[in-house]
Scaffold this active site. Structure first.
Site, short mmCIF file in Angstrom:
data_model
loop_
_atom_site.label_atom_id
_atom_site.label_comp_id
_atom_site.label_asym_id
_atom_site.label_seq_id
_atom_site.Cartn_x
_atom_site.Cartn_y
_atom_site.Cartn_z
N GLU A 39 -1.39 -41.17 -43.31
CA GLU A 39 -0.49 -40.52 -44.27
C GLU A 39 -1.17 -40.46 -45.65
O GLU A 39 -1.90 -41.39 -46.02
CB GLU A 39 0.79 -41.39 -44.35
CG GLU A 39 1.86 -40.91 -45.28
CD GLU A 39 3.07 -41.89 -45.27
OE1 GLU A 39 2.96 -43.01 -44.71
OE2 GLU A 39 4.12 -41.52 -45.81
N LYS A 110 7.63 -34.64 -43.99
CA LYS A 110 8.31 -35.89 -43.58
C LYS A 110 9.81 -35.82 -43.86
O LYS A 110 10.22 -35.55 -45.01
CB LYS A 110 7.66 -37.05 -44.34
CG LYS A 110 8.16 -38.42 -43.97
CD LYS A 110 7.35 -39.50 -44.74
CE LYS A 110 7.69 -40.91 -44.35
NZ LYS A 110 6.83 -41.91 -45.05
N CYS A 143 4.79 -41.53 -40.56
CA CYS A 143 5.13 -42.93 -40.80
C CYS A 143 6.57 -43.29 -40.49
O CYS A 143 6.97 -43.32 -39.34
CB CYS A 143 4.71 -43.32 -42.21
SG CYS A 143 4.43 -45.12 -42.34
#
Ligand code: ACM
Length: 265
Positions: A39, A110, A143
């Protein structure tokens, strides 16, 4: 058979030029179909505020990082998923980009922001999707998306063989949980984590390394050390991910009782 892997490293906070150099050195000459990077691989994680993110974030249509990755992919005939800070008009996203020999194929933003990330980024507005790269079906999540099993399930329902999972993990639960995500969705996952520490507003954050490739049935194919650069590539048979039978009579997706799942909304 397909070759998938990760490159675990320690991005330098606020120094995209140095991070691109390290990535290029490690990815030159590799033999793979898909490599996943951590990330925010070009910027580091602990940016102080939106202003700092805005200075470092890139529009992927016009990005030195995407151009560099495209050159590496073209030279080695592989694809990369990399976490990056994305600028889209006045929005800032914690995104992952899928790049191949012909350039950028897709961006995922995300959807589940972690901790102070909501001070820095806008939450992604779209569900994750799956992309076919020469017969390998790739979905992306970033993540903390791991904590929400719906993310991996959406990707399984969309036909993913493998989840590319750029990460900057600070807790050590994710690797264990990816065993379950891969078991309950019968797919592969590449969790590419970073290692090292960063300081933000006087508080130190230590990243947990331990990048991991996980297979259907929850088998761990590869596990990186908690500290240190590591590149690992494994060979997988995608047909294993496409057979969603659990037993001779049970099927992972068809046996769901969606008519009873309204309470999940
Ligand atoms: C995280 O989502 N970077 C913990």
């Amino acid at each position: 058979m397909k070759r998938i892997g990760y490159f675990q490293f320690k991005p330098v906070l606020g120094n995209p030029r140095e991070n691109r150099k390290v990535i290029a050195e490690f990815l030159e000459g590799i033999d793979a179909d898909l490599i996943v990077l951590p990330e925010l691989a070009f910027t580091g994680y602990s940016m102080t505020d939106r202003n700092a993110v805005g200075m470092l974030a890139e529009n992927p249509e016009d990005s030195l990082s995407v151009t560099m990755l495209t050159g590496l992919c073209a030279a080695g005939n592989f694809h990369v998923v990399a976490g990056f800070a994305e600028k889209a008009g006045d929005k800032l996203y914690n995104s992952a980009v899928l790049v191949g020999p012909d350039g950028m194929l897709a961006v995922y933003r995300k959807i589940h922001l972690f901790g102070f990330e909501s001070e820095l980024f806008d939450p992604g507005p779209d569900a994750p999707a799956v992309y076919d790269i020469g017969g390998l079906k790739v979905g992306m999540m970033v993540c903390f998306d791991w904590f929400f099993p719906e993310t991996a399930r959406l990707l399984a329902l969309a036909g993913a063989d493998v989840i590319a999972h750029p990460s900057n993990l600070v807790l050590d639960w994710c690797q264990k949980s990816m065993v379950t995500r891969c078991l309950e969705n019968n797919l592969f996952a590449v969790t590419a984590n970073r290692y090292g520490a960063e300081t933000r507003n006087g508080k130190e954050l230590t990243f947990t390394g331990g990048s991991q490739i996980t297979a259907p049935r929850g088998v761990i194919l590869s596990s990186a050390p908690v500290d240190g650069d590591d590149i690992c590539i494994v060979e997988i048979d995608v047909e294993i991910a496409r057979d969603k039978n659990i037993t001779g009579v049970n099927h992972l997706l068809n046996d769901r009782r969606v008519e009873l799942y309204g309470g999940l909304m």
